[in-house]
Scaffold this active site. Structure first.
Site, PDB file in Angstrom:
ATOM      1  N   HIS A  44       0.847  -1.196   0.000  1.00 12.51           N
ATOM      2  CA  HIS A  44       0.000   0.000   0.000  1.00 12.51           C
ATOM      3  C   HIS A  44       0.880   1.243   0.000  1.00 12.51           C
ATOM      4  O   HIS A  44       1.870   1.318   0.726  1.00 12.51           O
ATOM      5  CB  HIS A  44      -0.901   0.023   1.240  1.00 12.51           C
ATOM      6  CG  HIS A  44      -2.004  -0.979   1.203  1.00 12.51           C
ATOM      7  ND1 HIS A  44      -3.063  -0.970   2.073  1.00 12.51           N
ATOM      8  CD2 HIS A  44      -2.224  -2.046   0.378  1.00 12.51           C
ATOM      9  CE1 HIS A  44      -3.887  -1.969   1.794  1.00 12.51           C
ATOM     10  NE2 HIS A  44      -3.387  -2.642   0.779  1.00 12.51           N
ATOM     11  N   TYR A  75      -9.037   5.052   8.017  1.00  7.34           N
ATOM     12  CA  TYR A  75      -9.150   5.456   9.421  1.00  7.34           C
ATOM     13  C   TYR A  75     -10.265   6.497   9.497  1.00  7.34           C
ATOM     14  O   TYR A  75     -10.155   7.573   8.903  1.00  7.34           O
ATOM     15  CB  TYR A  75      -7.846   6.074   9.918  1.00  7.34           C
ATOM     16  CG  TYR A  75      -6.730   5.099  10.166  1.00  7.34           C
ATOM     17  CD1 TYR A  75      -6.369   4.740  11.457  1.00  7.34           C
ATOM     18  CD2 TYR A  75      -6.003   4.540   9.107  1.00  7.34           C
ATOM     19  CE1 TYR A  75      -5.330   3.852  11.708  1.00  7.34           C
ATOM     20  CE2 TYR A  75      -4.966   3.653   9.340  1.00  7.34           C
ATOM     21  CZ  TYR A  75      -4.639   3.308  10.641  1.00  7.34           C
ATOM     22  OH  TYR A  75      -3.614   2.429  10.874  1.00  7.34           O
ATOM     23  N   PRO A 114      -2.710   0.098  18.995  1.00  7.81           N
ATOM     24  CA  PRO A 114      -2.540  -0.385  17.624  1.00  7.81           C
ATOM     25  C   PRO A 114      -2.811   0.642  16.533  1.00  7.81           C
ATOM     26  O   PRO A 114      -2.589   0.354  15.356  1.00  7.81           O
ATOM     27  CB  PRO A 114      -3.547  -1.536  17.533  1.00  7.81           C
ATOM     28  CG  PRO A 114      -4.599  -1.188  18.540  1.00  7.81           C
ATOM     29  CD  PRO A 114      -3.869  -0.514  19.666  1.00  7.81           C
ATOM     30  N   LYS A 166       2.502  -0.109  15.025  1.00  8.81           N
ATOM     31  CA  LYS A 166       3.925  -0.116  15.340  1.00  8.81           C
ATOM     32  C   LYS A 166       4.401  -1.337  16.123  1.00  8.81           C
ATOM     33  O   LYS A 166       5.616  -1.561  16.226  1.00  8.81           O
ATOM     34  CB  LYS A 166       4.283   1.139  16.156  1.00  8.81           C
ATOM     35  CG  LYS A 166       4.136   2.424  15.390  1.00  8.81           C
ATOM     36  CD  LYS A 166       5.071   2.445  14.206  1.00  8.81           C
ATOM     37  CE  LYS A 166       4.728   3.545  13.229  1.00  8.81           C
ATOM     38  NZ  LYS A 166       5.153   3.216  11.875  1.00  8.81           N
ATOM     39  N   TYR A 185       4.365   6.664   9.687  1.00  9.37           N
ATOM     40  CA  TYR A 185       3.572   5.464   9.419  1.00  9.37           C
ATOM     41  C   TYR A 185       4.401   4.422   8.655  1.00  9.37           C
ATOM     42  O   TYR A 185       4.376   3.229   8.997  1.00  9.37           O
ATOM     43  CB  TYR A 185       2.310   5.812   8.628  1.00  9.37           C
ATOM     44  CG  TYR A 185       1.223   4.778   8.763  1.00  9.37           C
ATOM     45  CD1 TYR A 185       0.171   4.953   9.655  1.00  9.37           C
ATOM     46  CD2 TYR A 185       1.248   3.595   8.023  1.00  9.37           C
ATOM     47  CE1 TYR A 185      -0.817   4.000   9.800  1.00  9.37           C
ATOM     48  CE2 TYR A 185       0.262   2.634   8.168  1.00  9.37           C
ATOM     49  CZ  TYR A 185      -0.777   2.837   9.058  1.00  9.37           C
ATOM     50  OH  TYR A 185      -1.753   1.884   9.213  1.00  9.37           O
TER      51      TYR A 185
END
Length: 396
Positions: free
Chosen positions: A75, A205, A297, A301, A389
């Site tokens: 992604h 998200y 979460p 990470k 990220y």
């Protein structure tokens, strides 16, 4: 009592323990992994699987990337959704071509176990019971345990505690001289596995007045989804129909986006916490992964931090055995904690921005909205999210 001698004793066959054992074997350093679960349990326990670019590059470099490259999903961004609109954070553009790979943790463990078993006979003992660590402040620590109804002792130079938050390793570290940093969040995640095609090409998200929601994926036919909930709630209160209705409501979109549905094959509720122990070592015991730190979460990470830990630890052991130098062992905790606290902050930031808190008032909600709007409209803010990220370089 049967006695076994290895240079490094490793407790826990999760990502940290198994990767450490594999990395040590590449340096010619023998080790033994002790695991309380069976091999089948280890390989079937479902966990998140967002791999940072550095994690992916490392697995490829050491010859463990073939199946990941074939079956994993690369992604190049994520979507932040609020007020019915989606906003894409373009990792490829903002993070110098880096991205993430979705490849479930248990698949990583399968690859590690298979590779390790090819290297030597019985480098991992499963179904181990009654593990006790002794003499960690001496130069000859040892581990007592029971395996196949026989009492055994592992004599070693070092012990690596890779047995998670509830394992035995951290429990032997004295309180004096160590600091515990901990925070519990007033919400949890209700997670499901659902047999359905992907609802999105990338992770979503979602910030919504009813609570946070996340759309992720595992395969072309199996998806992972989450909704914010009370951590003390009973999963029996959540029917499949209610879960799917809540997901659709929290992911509402002006472009008429629709959730792809199918049978729910697994569901459960997990609490969320942040935790760090400093330092991550005591005597000849070195903690790695969840034994040393926990992150919520939201920032994806957990496994990546574990892999970064043991990368440093393997280098430190190699320096000790090959050059008789202890500098990397002495600075192991300081080196790892720099990355750990960066990940703790990022995970806290993502969590605070996207979740509804029980005592939310209008002021708090306006702050979250302002942060979301700034993050998606400012290239600097979007770049910061993207860089964190996909994962900072191992040299950071």
């Amino acid at each position: 009592m049967m006695s076994i001698r290895k240079r490094v004793g490793i407790i826990g066959a999760g990502p940290a323990g198994l990767l450490l054992s594999y990395l040590l074997s590449l340096e010619g350093i023998d080790s033994l992994v002790l695991e309380s679960r069976s091999r089948a349990e280890v390989e079937s326990t479902i966990r998140a699987g967002v791999l940072e670019q550095g994690t992916v590059d490392l697995l490829k470099k050491i010859g463990l990337g073939e199946r990941m490259e074939r079956e994993g999903a690369v992604h190049q961004g994520i979507e932040l959704r609020f007020d019915g609109s989606g906003h894409r954070i373009n990792f490829h553009e903002l993070a110098n071509g880096r991205g993430i790979t979705l490849y479930a943790q248990h698949e990583v463990l399968k690859d590690l176990i298979a590779a390790r078993l090819k290297q030597e006979e019985q480098p991992i003992l499963f179904n181990v019971e009654n593990v006790q660590i002794a003499e960690i402040t001496s130069d000859q620590p040892h581990i007592h345990f029971q395996h196949e109804h026989e009492q055994k002792e592992l004599e070693c130079d070092f012990v690596a505690g890779c047995d998670g938050f509830h394992g035995v390793s951290r429990a032997v570290i004295p309180e004096q001289g160590h600091h515990i940093f901990s925070r519990s969040y007033p919400f949890g995640w209700l997670g499901i596995l659902i047999q359905a095609p992907p609802s999105s090409k990338e992770l979503i998200y979602s910030y919504h007045e009813r609570g946070f929601a996340l759309i992720s994926t595992r395969s072309p036919t199996l998806q992972r989804m989450y909704i914010q909930c009370d951590p003390l709630d009973d999963i029996a209160n959540w029917s499949d129909e209610l879960i799917l209705e809540e997901l659709q409501a929290r992911l509402e979109s002006k472009d008429q986006w629709q959730l792809q549905v199918g049978p729910i094959t697994q569901k459960g509720i997990v609490a969320m916490r942040s935790f760090v122990i400093e330092p991550m070592q005591h005597g000849r015991l070195f903690l790695a992964g969840d034994a040393a730190h926990i992150v919520p979460p939201t920032g994806a990470k957990g496994m990546n931090l574990a892999i970064a830990d043991v990368r440093h630890l393997a280098r430190a052991f190699a320096r000790f055995y090959q050059q008789q130098q202890t500098d990397l062992l002495e600075t192991y905790s300081t080196t790892c904690l720099r990355r750990v606290w960066r990940a703790e902050h990022f995970s806290w930031w993502m969590t605070s921005m996207l979740h509804r808190f029980p005592d939310d008032d209008a002021f708090q909600q306006r702050l979250q909205r302002a942060q979301l709007e700034y993050t998606v409209s400012s290239r600097a803010a979007s770049t910061s999210l993207a860089e964190n990220y996909v994962g900072l370089p191992f040299t950071w």
